[in-house]
Design an enzyme around this catalytic site. Structure first.
Site, PDB file in Angstrom:
ATOM      1  N   GLU A 302       1.342  -4.422  -5.715  1.00  8.72           N
ATOM      2  CA  GLU A 302       2.055  -2.901  -5.518  1.00  8.72           C
ATOM      3  C   GLU A 302       1.354  -1.970  -6.497  1.00  8.72           C
ATOM      4  O   GLU A 302       0.813  -1.095  -6.040  1.00  8.72           O
ATOM      5  CB  GLU A 302       3.304  -3.106  -5.146  1.00  8.72           C
ATOM      6  CG  GLU A 302       3.684  -1.572  -5.072  1.00  8.72           C
ATOM      7  CD  GLU A 302       3.455  -0.898  -3.444  1.00  8.72           C
ATOM      8  OE1 GLU A 302       3.985  -1.614  -2.373  1.00  8.72           O
ATOM      9  OE2 GLU A 302       2.485  -0.228  -3.414  1.00  8.72           O
ATOM     10  N   ASP A 306      -1.633   0.653  -5.985  1.00  8.60           N
ATOM     11  CA  ASP A 306      -1.253   2.128  -6.145  1.00  8.60           C
ATOM     12  C   ASP A 306      -2.128   2.986  -7.085  1.00  8.60           C
ATOM     13  O   ASP A 306      -2.641   4.046  -6.854  1.00  8.60           O
ATOM     14  CB  ASP A 306       0.321   2.267  -6.685  1.00  8.60           C
ATOM     15  CG  ASP A 306       1.200   1.852  -5.630  1.00  8.60           C
ATOM     16  OD1 ASP A 306       0.500   1.385  -4.491  1.00  8.60           O
ATOM     17  OD2 ASP A 306       2.604   1.817  -5.880  1.00  8.60           O
ATOM     18  N   SER A 524       2.186   1.166   1.556  1.00  2.50           N
ATOM     19  CA  SER A 524       2.131   1.158   0.286  1.00  2.50           C
ATOM     20  C   SER A 524       0.627   1.574   0.095  1.00  2.50           C
ATOM     21  O   SER A 524       0.382   2.293  -1.095  1.00  2.50           O
ATOM     22  CB  SER A 524       2.033  -0.287  -0.312  1.00  2.50           C
ATOM     23  OG  SER A 524       3.427  -0.535  -0.597  1.00  2.50           O
TER      24      SER A 524
END
Ligand SMILES: *[C@@H]1O[C@H](CO)[C@@H](O)[C@H](O)[C@H]1NC(C)=O
Ligand SMILES: *[C@@H]1O[C@H](CO)[C@@H](O)[C@H](O)[C@H]1NC(C)=O
Ligand SMILES: *[C@@H]1O[C@H](CO)[C@@H](O)[C@H](O)[C@H]1NC(C)=O
Ligand SMILES: *[C@@H]1O[C@H](CO)[C@@H](O)[C@H](O)[C@H]1NC(C)=O
Ligand SMILES: *[C@@H]1O[C@H](CO)[C@@H](O)[C@H](O)[C@H]1NC(C)=O
Length: 615
Positions: A302, A306, A524
């Site tokens: 994640e 990002d 996400s």
């Protein structure tokens, strides 16, 4: 403090075992402050370890929040004369400071329990008080019984209570205490479906054979239908050749649950997709002792997704990664009690950000949970915190979730759509914080031309907590009017805040994790990508001597929609239904709202003009 505490407890009436002549004072009468049914999916595992420390946070009422909200809407409305005149940190704090009577009452109570000022941590605005104490002590002062709870599906453990009480006289001076009844896990909103697809041999993002046309008229490399790269997003969202150069701009990514953003992976990513950014890095800010392990083995999927996409799009705007401590899953069998891993990382980050003199101007968060796993009181209070950042000129983006209209679980086999309130009603399950009206929630698209993503389903729908904000009135009423009559009656709250607000590509993102390339998907991916473009728009405004965009939604719904690509096909299945449909605007060329993809995906070329229309 510990021994003094015992004495004081005995001297008051917490246990009801006082000498008969002692008349319990009014302060002694406890009343339940919050009680919940044991949430679905969690089972009681055992008693909570008594010695384990917990950081209890008390929220004092924000006496002038209504005023703050009014300021927020004025400075965020492009048609208002105060547009862009964001509040200072001090002005915001003045508006959320608790009433002195609340402060005094709570201080007196804590002092009567034996706490000194040294035991207490206060937020910048004095509206949160934190004390770190053993669970046994928390049980005494809250008349609560903590247990270790197990989340059946994931195997995660958490220490929580289903009820807590406060002295009667404190009820009006303490809005909530956490961690108590909050079972939210705030997991990364990433679909697991593609994470398992390592790409062999780091193929360079191939220059494609041909080009395809997106709805907005731009052309995009055909390879973007197999692999999404920075170049694909620059083409698709019409930002090719734009180089940010304004001073004072910034962009941030939040990280939780020991998700670490790896610098070496970022270099591999830059070498592959953004060579001009090679050797540049980001600042890491630790919140409440958050770690930053740069071992490749610890690279978070994640966190890497990002930072690689948000910072890759917005380069060279000053990037920061926030790593916040707190590590559910709690491990109940650990002999040596880990210190304070029961904290609730979300408000910890908010406190930190609100006390920061210069928060990044655009911040993306890809963690969330079902709205119903979060107590209403907590959701309201966290949402009020987001409003404070918005009033200071920060744009906050949150991913809308990966389970369509169902809970955040992208797998239909395990998805549940049943209420947690003890009644077991079947309902669509919106996500939080996406459902907070003071943030911009970002849904997912895929393919070119773009459609609502269908490999997992873009989180969307209607909040059961927050009423529809007025900035959405026109668009959402029009959308509701087009729904087949009676469809999904009782499954959703048509008067609730509708989500998402906007969307962006969310699938087949090529990301480097632990030294290898993967394709990864989820909302996400869409939130940091959208955030990268918001940072570019801030550059446009700053270069023109204007303020940053701040809270985006009033702008998006009143003007920005003309710079968003309408997504007209796809739906967000969930709960055994096809969910909501993307919808065609009555106004071709102008995006219209749908509870799947919001107003649509960015067309930077148009947005960069629109953001200059207002002072
Ligand atoms: C990055 O650093 C390497 C080694 O110092 C250097 O050869 C290369 O030119 C740098 N690249 C950029 C884009 O600055
Ligand atoms: C970082 O993670 C690695 C691999 O899991 C571990 O061996 C190392 O001890 C960690 N470093 C720190 C400082 O925690
Ligand atoms: C709701 O579901 C739970 C778990 O399946 C069950 O224990 C409980 O009795 C149900 N309650 C009602 C009111 O149906
Ligand atoms: C979505 O579109 C399909 C096909 O046109 C239609 O049958 C269905 O009722 C629509 N659903 C909603 C929620 O609008
Ligand atoms: C889009 O909406 C704006 C504002 O309502 C309007 O001025 C413009 O003509 C519309 N564009 C198209 C292509 O319909």
């Amino acid at each position: 403090m510990r021994s003094l505490f015992k004495l004081v407890v005995l001297a008051t009436c917490l246990f009801g075992s006082l000498p008969s002549e002692a008349i319990p004072s009014k302060d002694c009468a406890y009343r339940v402050k919050e009680r919940i049914s044991p949430p679905r999916g969690w089972v009681k595992h055992g008693d909570a370890p008594a010695d384990r420390k917990i950081s209890l946070k008390f929220a004092l009422p924000q006496s002038k929040f209504g005023e703050l909200e009014k300021h927020l809407y004025e400075v965020s409305d492009p048609d208002h004369e105060r547009y862009g005149q964001h509040l200072s940190k001090e002005e915001v704090e003045e508006l959320v400071a608790p009433h002195p009577e609340s402060l005094d009452t709570v201080n007196d109570w804590l002092a009567s329990l034996g706490f000194t000022e040294e035991d207490i941590v206060r937020s910048s605005a004095q509206d949160w008080i934190t004390i770190k104490i053993p669970i046994s002590m928390a049980e005494q002062i809250l008349h609560a019984k903590y247990h270790v709870w197990k989340h059946v599906e994931s195997g995660d453990y958490i220490v929580r209570t289903t009820s807590y009480s406060l002295p009667e006289t404190l009820h009006e001076h303490i809005e909530l205490v956490q961690p108590t009844t909050m079972f939210g896990r705030f997991k990364p909103e990433k679909s697991n479906i593609f994470k398992a697809t390592p790409l062999p041999d780091f193929p360079a993002a191939s220059k494609s054979e041909g080009v395809i046309s997106a709805a907005s008229g731009v052309t995009v490399d055909a390879s973007c239908n197999q692999i999404i790269t920075i170049t694909c997003l620059q083409q698709l969202y019409n930002a090719v050749g734009f180089t940010p150069s304004a001073k004072g701009n910034s962009v941030g990514i939040t990280g939780y649950l020991e998700q670490f953003a790896n610098m070496q992976d970022l270099q591999s990513f830059f070498a592959d997709q953004r060579p001009d950014a090679l050797n540049s890095s980001f600042e890491v800010v630790s919140v409440a002792g958050g770690l930053n392990n740069q071992s490749l083995a610890e690279a978070g999927d994640e966190a890497n997704l990002d930072v690689q996409f948000a910072f890759g799009i917005s380069h060279p705007i000053s990037p920061t990664f926030f790593t916040t401590a707190g590590r559910p899953p709690f491990i109940p069998d650990l002999d040596e009690p880990a210190d304070d891993d029961e904290n609730e990382p979300y408000t910890t980050w908010l406190d930190f950000m609100l006390s920061h003199p210069n928060p990044p101007l655009a911040i993306s968060t890809s963690y969330g949970d079902d709205e119903q796993t979060v107590p209403f009181s907590f959701a309201q209070r966290a949402c009020a915190g987001f409003a404070q950042l918005g009033a200071r000129g920060v744009s906050l983006m949150f991913s809308s979730g990966d389970g369509g209209v169902g809970d955040g679980d992208p797998d239909p086999a395990t998805q549940t759509c049943i209420t947690n309130d003890g009644r077991n009603l079947t309902k669509f399950i919106p996500g939080f914080p996406a459902s907070c009206p003071f943030v911009t929630s970002v849904g997912g698209t895929s393919h070119i031309p773009e459609v609502a993503v269908s490999t997992f389903f873009s989180g969307g729908g209607f909040s059961n907590f927050f009423p529809r904000p007025s900035y959405q009135d026109k668009d959402v009423k029009a959308y509701l009017a087009k729904l087949p009559k009676g469809l999904y009656a009782g499954l959703f709250n048509p008067n609730g805040r509708a989500i998402p607000d906007v969307s962006a590509q969310s699938d087949l993102f090529k990301v480097f994790i632990g030294g290898r390339a993967f394709l990864i998907g989820g909302t996400s991916a869409s939130s940091p990508s959208f955030t990268g473009f918001v940072a570019l728009l801030n550059d446009v405004r700053l270069k023109a001597g204007k303020s940053p965009l701040g809270f985006l939604n009033p702008f998006l719904y009143s003007k920005g929609f003309a710079g968003l690509n309408d997504i007209t096909s796809g739906n967000n299945a969930g709960c055994g239904t096809p969910g909501f449909n993307a919808s065609k605007g009555w106004d071709p060329g102008n995006a219209s709202f749908s509870a799947v993809t919001g107003l649509g995906t960015p067309n930077f070329g148009i947005l960069k003009k629109l953001v200059l229309d207002s002072h």
